[in-house]
Write a protein that holds these residues in place. Sequence first.
Motif, PDB file in Angstrom:
ATOM      1  N   LYS A   8       0.833  -1.208   0.000  1.00 48.32           N
ATOM      2  CA  LYS A   8       0.000   0.000   0.000  1.00 48.32           C
ATOM      3  C   LYS A   8       0.867   1.258   0.000  1.00 48.32           C
ATOM      4  CE  LYS A   8      -0.703   0.693   4.913  1.00 48.32           C
ATOM      5  NZ  LYS A   8      -1.655   0.891   5.967  1.00 48.32           N
ATOM      6  N   TYR A   9       2.073   1.174   0.526  1.00 49.72           N
ATOM      7  CA  TYR A   9       2.979   2.322   0.563  1.00 49.72           C
ATOM      8  C   TYR A   9       3.561   2.645  -0.811  1.00 49.72           C
ATOM      9  CZ  TYR A   9       2.679   1.651   5.572  1.00 49.72           C
ATOM     10  OH  TYR A   9       2.205   1.508   6.860  1.00 49.72           O
ATOM     11  N   LEU A  10       3.498   1.697  -1.735  1.00 49.28           N
ATOM     12  CA  LEU A  10       4.055   1.912  -3.063  1.00 49.28           C
ATOM     13  C   LEU A  10       3.292   2.971  -3.846  1.00 49.28           C
ATOM     14  CD1 LEU A  10       4.935  -1.728  -4.112  1.00 49.28           C
ATOM     15  CD2 LEU A  10       6.353  -0.040  -2.942  1.00 49.28           C
ATOM     16  N   GLU A  11       2.057   3.220  -3.472  1.00 48.20           N
ATOM     17  CA  GLU A  11       1.263   4.239  -4.164  1.00 48.20           C
ATOM     18  C   GLU A  11       1.873   5.631  -4.014  1.00 48.20           C
ATOM     19  OE1 GLU A  11      -1.346   3.795  -6.249  1.00 48.20           O
ATOM     20  OE2 GLU A  11      -0.792   1.698  -6.040  1.00 48.20           O
ATOM     21  N   LYS A  12       2.751   5.812  -3.042  1.00 50.69           N
ATOM     22  CA  LYS A  12       3.419   7.100  -2.850  1.00 50.69           C
ATOM     23  C   LYS A  12       4.374   7.418  -3.994  1.00 50.69           C
ATOM     24  CE  LYS A  12       3.186   6.978   2.165  1.00 50.69           C
ATOM     25  NZ  LYS A  12       3.924   7.010   3.418  1.00 50.69           N
ATOM     26  N   VAL A  13       4.687   6.441  -4.810  1.00 53.62           N
ATOM     27  CA  VAL A  13       5.583   6.633  -5.952  1.00 53.62           C
ATOM     28  C   VAL A  13       4.846   7.315  -7.110  1.00 53.62           C
ATOM     29  CG1 VAL A  13       6.974   5.390  -7.665  1.00 53.62           C
ATOM     30  CG2 VAL A  13       7.032   4.690  -5.275  1.00 53.62           C
ATOM     31  N   ARG A  14       3.554   7.167  -7.171  1.00 52.02           N
ATOM     32  CA  ARG A  14       2.752   7.692  -8.283  1.00 52.02           C
ATOM     33  C   ARG A  14       2.700   9.219  -8.271  1.00 52.02           C
ATOM     34  NH1 ARG A  14      -2.970   5.413  -8.203  1.00 52.02           N
ATOM     35  NH2 ARG A  14      -2.962   6.442 -10.218  1.00 52.02           N
ATOM     36  N   ASP A  15       2.627   9.790  -9.476  1.00 53.54           N
ATOM     37  CA  ASP A  15       2.317  11.196  -9.648  1.00 53.54           C
ATOM     38  C   ASP A  15       1.698  11.371 -11.025  1.00 53.54           C
ATOM     39  OD1 ASP A  15       4.391  11.378 -11.557  1.00 53.54           O
ATOM     40  OD2 ASP A  15       5.795  12.276 -10.151  1.00 53.54           O
ATOM     41  N   LYS A  16       1.537  12.605 -11.492  1.00 52.03           N
ATOM     42  CA  LYS A  16       0.836  12.815 -12.760  1.00 52.03           C
ATOM     43  C   LYS A  16       1.606  12.298 -13.970  1.00 52.03           C
ATOM     44  CE  LYS A  16       2.500  17.471 -13.598  1.00 52.03           C
ATOM     45  NZ  LYS A  16       2.126  18.821 -13.957  1.00 52.03           N
ATOM     46  N   ASN A  17       2.920  12.076 -13.844  1.00 50.19           N
ATOM     47  CA  ASN A  17       3.728  11.602 -14.966  1.00 50.19           C
ATOM     48  C   ASN A  17       4.255  10.187 -14.796  1.00 50.19           C
ATOM     49  OD1 ASN A  17       3.724  14.113 -16.496  1.00 50.19           O
ATOM     50  ND2 ASN A  17       4.954  14.907 -14.818  1.00 50.19           N
ATOM     51  N   THR A  18       4.098   9.623 -13.618  1.00 54.08           N
ATOM     52  CA  THR A  18       4.661   8.311 -13.332  1.00 54.08           C
ATOM     53  C   THR A  18       3.607   7.445 -12.651  1.00 54.08           C
ATOM     54  OG1 THR A  18       6.803   9.378 -12.992  1.00 54.08           O
ATOM     55  CG2 THR A  18       6.594   7.113 -12.242  1.00 54.08           C
ATOM     56  N   GLU A  19       3.446   6.242 -13.158  1.00 55.62           N
ATOM     57  CA  GLU A  19       2.466   5.302 -12.618  1.00 55.62           C
ATOM     58  C   GLU A  19       3.164   4.043 -12.127  1.00 55.62           C
ATOM     59  OE1 GLU A  19      -0.782   5.351 -12.095  1.00 55.62           O
ATOM     60  OE2 GLU A  19      -1.126   7.344 -12.913  1.00 55.62           O
TER      61      GLU A  19
END
Length: 85
Positions: A8-19
């Motif tokens: 669940k902590y991996l979602e912190k890697v996401r942003d508008k340009n990176t999934e």
Amino acid sequence: ILYAVYTKYLEKVRDKNTEILQYADDIAIYSVGGSLRLAQKRLQNKMNRLNDILQSLQLTIAPNNSSVVVFTRHRAISSPRIHVN
């Protein structure tokens, strides 16, 4: 269930340009950019962030089991270098 708690902590890697995508215990991080250099820079930043998150959970990335794949319309490209700390 334990895997879900950790990831669940991996979602912190996401942003508008990176999934980030997950399937079973495999993780894929991808970035879209106007240039390969920009995408490489974004991915390196996210790999550093991912590595920090995993280290805080006492987990590591296995570089020998990891790979970088480039999808582009250009025919001749050099393979980007993404490092795992």
